[in-house]
Design an enzyme around this catalytic site. Structure first.
Site, PDB file in Angstrom:
ATOM      1  N   GLY A 262      73.301 -17.400   6.720  1.00 58.99           N
ATOM      2  CA  GLY A 262      72.728 -18.576   6.078  1.00 58.99           C
ATOM      3  C   GLY A 262      73.641 -19.181   5.052  1.00 58.99           C
TER       4      GLY A 262
ATOM      5  N   HIS B 252      68.587 -35.014  -1.157  1.00 59.36           N
ATOM      6  CA  HIS B 252      67.810 -36.085  -0.536  1.00 59.36           C
ATOM      7  C   HIS B 252      68.715 -37.155   0.056  1.00 59.36           C
ATOM      8  CE1 HIS B 252      64.450 -38.939  -0.234  1.00 59.36           C
ATOM      9  NE2 HIS B 252      63.789 -37.803  -0.037  1.00 59.36           N
TER      10      HIS B 252
ATOM     11  N   TYR C  30      70.831  -8.174   8.195  1.00 56.62           N
ATOM     12  CA  TYR C  30      71.973  -7.340   7.806  1.00 56.62           C
ATOM     13  C   TYR C  30      71.805  -5.859   8.151  1.00 56.62           C
ATOM     14  CZ  TYR C  30      73.246 -11.552   5.234  1.00 56.62           C
ATOM     15  OH  TYR C  30      73.573 -12.837   4.895  1.00 56.62           O
TER      16      TYR C  30
ATOM     17  N   ARG D 299      63.701 -11.091   6.019  1.00 54.34           N
ATOM     18  CA  ARG D 299      64.612 -11.735   6.980  1.00 54.34           C
ATOM     19  C   ARG D 299      66.058 -11.293   6.765  1.00 54.34           C
ATOM     20  NH1 ARG D 299      62.183 -16.557   8.218  1.00 54.34           N
ATOM     21  NH2 ARG D 299      61.242 -15.178   9.766  1.00 54.34           N
TER      22      ARG D 299
ATOM     23  N   THR E 226      78.278 -12.450   0.115  1.00 60.27           N
ATOM     24  CA  THR E 226      79.341 -11.450   0.016  1.00 60.27           C
ATOM     25  C   THR E 226      80.406 -11.767   1.053  1.00 60.27           C
ATOM     26  OG1 THR E 226      78.310 -10.007   1.615  1.00 60.27           O
ATOM     27  CG2 THR E 226      77.657  -9.708  -0.657  1.00 60.27           C
TER      28      THR E 226
ATOM     29  N   LEU F 243      71.216 -19.179  -0.180  1.00 55.42           N
ATOM     30  CA  LEU F 243      70.192 -19.697  -1.084  1.00 55.42           C
ATOM     31  C   LEU F 243      68.935 -18.835  -1.101  1.00 55.42           C
ATOM     32  CD1 LEU F 243      70.368 -23.540  -0.619  1.00 55.42           C
ATOM     33  CD2 LEU F 243      70.582 -22.276  -2.741  1.00 55.42           C
TER      34      LEU F 243
ATOM     35  N   LEU G   4      71.777 -36.815   0.954  1.00 52.47           N
ATOM     36  CA  LEU G   4      72.565 -36.291   2.079  1.00 52.47           C
ATOM     37  C   LEU G   4      71.800 -36.370   3.395  1.00 52.47           C
ATOM     38  CD1 LEU G   4      74.354 -33.156   0.607  1.00 52.47           C
ATOM     39  CD2 LEU G   4      75.365 -35.308   1.337  1.00 52.47           C
TER      40      LEU G   4
ATOM     41  N   LEU H 174      68.100 -15.605  -1.613  1.00 56.00           N
ATOM     42  CA  LEU H 174      67.762 -14.720  -2.729  1.00 56.00           C
ATOM     43  C   LEU H 174      67.595 -15.503  -4.039  1.00 56.00           C
ATOM     44  CD1 LEU H 174      69.838 -11.500  -2.049  1.00 56.00           C
ATOM     45  CD2 LEU H 174      67.395 -11.863  -1.797  1.00 56.00           C
TER      46      LEU H 174
HETATM   47  N1  LIG Z   1      69.864  -6.648   3.247  1.00 51.39           N
HETATM   48  C1  LIG Z   1      71.116  -7.017   2.932  1.00 51.39           C
HETATM   49  N2  LIG Z   1      72.177  -6.239   3.288  1.00 51.39           N
HETATM   50  C2  LIG Z   1      73.413  -6.618   2.977  1.00 51.39           C
HETATM   51  N3  LIG Z   1      73.741  -7.736   2.316  1.00 51.39           N
HETATM   52  C3  LIG Z   1      72.743  -8.552   1.949  1.00 51.39           C
HETATM   53  C4  LIG Z   1      71.381  -8.250   2.235  1.00 51.39           C
HETATM   54  N4  LIG Z   1      70.613  -9.228   1.726  1.00 51.39           N
HETATM   55  C5  LIG Z   1      71.459 -10.122   1.185  1.00 51.39           C
HETATM   56  N5  LIG Z   1      72.725  -9.733   1.313  1.00 51.39           N
HETATM   57  C6  LIG Z   1      73.919 -10.418   0.796  1.00 51.39           C
HETATM   58  O1  LIG Z   1      73.514 -11.308  -0.194  1.00 51.39           O
HETATM   59  C7  LIG Z   1      73.912 -12.631   0.123  1.00 51.39           C
HETATM   60  C8  LIG Z   1      72.907 -13.611  -0.396  1.00 51.39           C
HETATM   61  O2  LIG Z   1      71.687 -13.508   0.322  1.00 51.39           O
HETATM   62  P1  LIG Z   1      70.802 -14.747   0.503  1.00 51.39           P
HETATM   63  O3  LIG Z   1      69.558 -14.374   1.213  1.00 51.39           O
HETATM   64  O4  LIG Z   1      70.706 -15.438  -0.772  1.00 51.39           O
HETATM   65  O5  LIG Z   1      71.696 -15.650   1.464  1.00 51.39           O
HETATM   66  P2  LIG Z   1      71.856 -15.624   3.025  1.00 51.39           P
HETATM   67  O6  LIG Z   1      70.958 -14.642   3.626  1.00 51.39           O
HETATM   68  O7  LIG Z   1      73.309 -15.472   3.282  1.00 51.39           O
HETATM   69  O8  LIG Z   1      71.431 -17.084   3.377  1.00 51.39           O
HETATM   70  P3  LIG Z   1      69.964 -17.738   3.437  1.00 51.39           P
HETATM   71  O9  LIG Z   1      69.004 -16.666   3.048  1.00 51.39           O
HETATM   72  O10 LIG Z   1      70.033 -18.834   2.440  1.00 51.39           O
HETATM   73  O11 LIG Z   1      69.790 -18.221   4.835  1.00 51.39           O
HETATM   74  C9  LIG Z   1      74.021 -12.613   1.592  1.00 51.39           C
HETATM   75  O12 LIG Z   1      74.942 -13.587   2.026  1.00 51.39           O
HETATM   76  C10 LIG Z   1      74.564 -11.242   1.870  1.00 51.39           C
HETATM   77  O13 LIG Z   1      75.948 -11.208   1.672  1.00 51.39           O
HETATM   78 MG   LIG Z   2      68.860 -14.740   3.244  1.00 57.08          MG
END
Ligand SMILES: Nc1ncnc2c1ncn2[C@@H]1O[C@H](COP(=O)(O)OP(=O)(O)OP(=O)(O)O)[C@@H](O)[C@H]1O
Ligand SMILES: [Mg+2]
Length: 459
Positions: free
Chosen positions: A419, A251, A367, A362, A409, A422, A253, A424
């Site tokens: 992103g 908040h 990915y 999404r 990763t 956050l 920030l 997952l």
């Molecule tokens: N379908 C996928 N294939 C490969 N890697 C994935 C997939 N979904 C998630 N990941 C890996 O898991 C990480 C965490 O996913 P998460 O959705 O939490 O973060 P993000 O997608 O990077 O960012 P955000 O969703 O917050 O915008 C991702 O950065 C990615 O490395």
């Molecule tokens: Mg994501």
């Protein structure tokens, strides 16, 4: 009593009583064998003595040491012998006079055990019993009368077997007492099982307290239960503090960020578009969305203003899935939905759950290479949603970590787009809140598969 409230005392008492019981059993039981030597009741004693007196009277007529005097004894005895009875007379020099020579050994054996005329006894040999001795006075000497007759109460063969084999008796008792002991052990361990159940729930992220843990079982269990609840309260407090901090920081920030964005647009107006300004602007936007995610994660865990509702699956996810189909067309990826169930209801926080599914889809869009599959499967108690993609996937050892806030990763970190890590974390949070589970594994399409399992609501 307070002392029995202690587990140690309880277990000790149970051991002690059980051992005492078995010892007593082994020591006392042989006494109940009806084949033991038992002393006669007065009535039996009197009737035996009467018989002895009658015979004694007759024997007066038998001159001492007359020729074949013992033959005349037999004749006298024969007169007084009831059907089924045999009489034996033991002389002072241990000789036995009788018409029934078959049972002389029995009488000899019995005579060794019971030779006191003041205390005649009885003993059962299979189906017969011997009673005696009764005193017969003959020519200034003491003779002893024994009676052999069929036994009045015959102990069953089984009882004989048991009495003759103490080990069998012990095994039988143990067998008979094992259900009781099992029940006892089960009831002692009951609070431990409850504790385990509670701990399992906590491990799944449910920090609800368990007041009944402080009420059942021995004092040790109650104390553990109350420490357990205390730990839960502390955990909850710490979690709340952490969330409060997270929410406060994000908040706070926001304010300088808004000023930064304002300043950028002023700069743009003054100096016109430049590469640097565009960069500043895009980074500010990224920061803004990151803070937005953080805030929503914190808010989701912290205040539960949202209410749980009963929702039908196909209705609940309709708009999320429709949007995904539309988006897939825009970016030219293949998107399939299989077996979406009708008539299946779940109890959930609808908005949070929808945004969870949206987050996962999404990710799959972001990915994947070209293909995404969403599949629904229903069994008796639960609904399983799997989201597969054909992207690079995630290394085996990172499958659990991707659900941690801010975890990305290395491949994802290298990418320009992407992103904050956050998404997952928010998914995992909302699914567990609805009593479901979520995990990641390798997909049959080659990329990542996310599996969400939710309990079905039964009316
Ligand atoms: N379908 C996928 N294939 C490969 N890697 C994935 C997939 N979904 C998630 N990941 C890996 O898991 C990480 C965490 O996913 P998460 O959705 O939490 O973060 P993000 O997608 O990077 O960012 P955000 O969703 O917050 O915008 C991702 O950065 C990615 O490395
Ligand atoms: Mg994501």
């Amino acid at each position: 009593m307070w002392i029995f409230d202690r587990l140690t005392i309880r277990i000790f008492t149970i051991f002690f009583l059980t051992i005492a019981f078995f010892l007593m059993l082994v020591m006392l039981l042989p006494n109940f064998d009806s084949r033991n030597l038992t002393y006669l009741a007065n009535k039996e004693k009197d009737s035996g003595n009467l018989l002895a007196k009658q015979i004694e009277k007759e024997l007066v007529n038998v001159p001492k040491n007359s020729f074949r005097w013992w033959m005349r004894f037999i004749v006298v005895m024969d007169n007084y012998q009831k059907p089924g009875q045999f009489l034996f007379i033991v002389t002072p020099n241990e000789q036995i006079i009788t018409a029934d020579s078959n049972h002389i050994d029995l009488v000899k054996n019995f005579n060794e055990k019971s030779h006191n005329v003041n205390d005649p006894a009885k003993k059962i040999y299979d189906s017969q019993e011997i009673i005696g001795p009764f005193l017969i006075h003959y020519t200034d000497q003491d003779y002893q009368l024994y009676i052999l007759q069929s036994a009045s109460d015959i102990q069953s063969q089984f009882a004989n077997l048991v009495f003759d084999h103490p080990f069998l008796l012990l095994s039988l008792t143990m067998l008979a007492s094992s259900p009781f002991l099992l029940w006892l052990s089960w009831s002692i361990a009951k609070p431990a099982r409850r504790l385990k159940k509670a701990a399992d729930r906590v491990a799944k992220g449910n920090l609800q307290e368990w007041p009944e843990l402080e009420q059942i079982g021995s004092s040790e269990y109650k104390a553990t239960g109350s420490s357990f609840n205390h730990m839960l309260r502390e955990l909850k407090r710490m979690q709340e503090l952490q969330q409060q901090l997270l929410s406060d920081i994000s908040h706070e920030l926001r304010t300088p960020l808004t000023r930064l964005q304002l300043a950028t647009s002023l700069l743009r107006r003054k100096q016109g578009e430049s590469k640097e300004v565009v960069r500043i602007n895009s980074e500010a936007l990224k920061l803004d969305s990151m803070i937005g995610d953080l805030l929503s994660l914190a808010r989701q865990q912290y205040d539960n203003n949202e209410v749980r509702e009963l929702k039908q699956i196909d209705v609940l996810f309709k708009s999320v899935l429709d949007n995904a189909v539309f988006e897939a067309e825009q970016i030219g990826k293949k998107f399939t939905i299989e077996h979406i169930p009708t008539n299946i209801t779940i109890l959930c926080y609808p908005d949070a759950l929808c945004s969870a599914l949206e987050n996962v889809i999404r990710n799959a869009f972001r990915y994947s290479r070209s293909e995404i599959e969403v599949n629904f499967a229903v069994n008796q108690h639960s609904l399983t949603i799997t989201i597969d993609d054909d992207g690079l996937g995630v290394q085996h050892d990172e499958l659990e970590q991707i659900f941690r806030p801010f975890y990305r990763t290395s491949e994802a970190r290298d990418r320009e787009s992407g992103g904050t890590g956050l998404g997952l974390a928010i998914v995992s949070n909302s699914v567990t809140r609805d009593n479901g589970t979520v995990k990641a594994e390798k997909s049959h399409l080659g990329g990542l598969r996310i599996v969400i399992v939710l309990p079905i609501y039964k009316y």
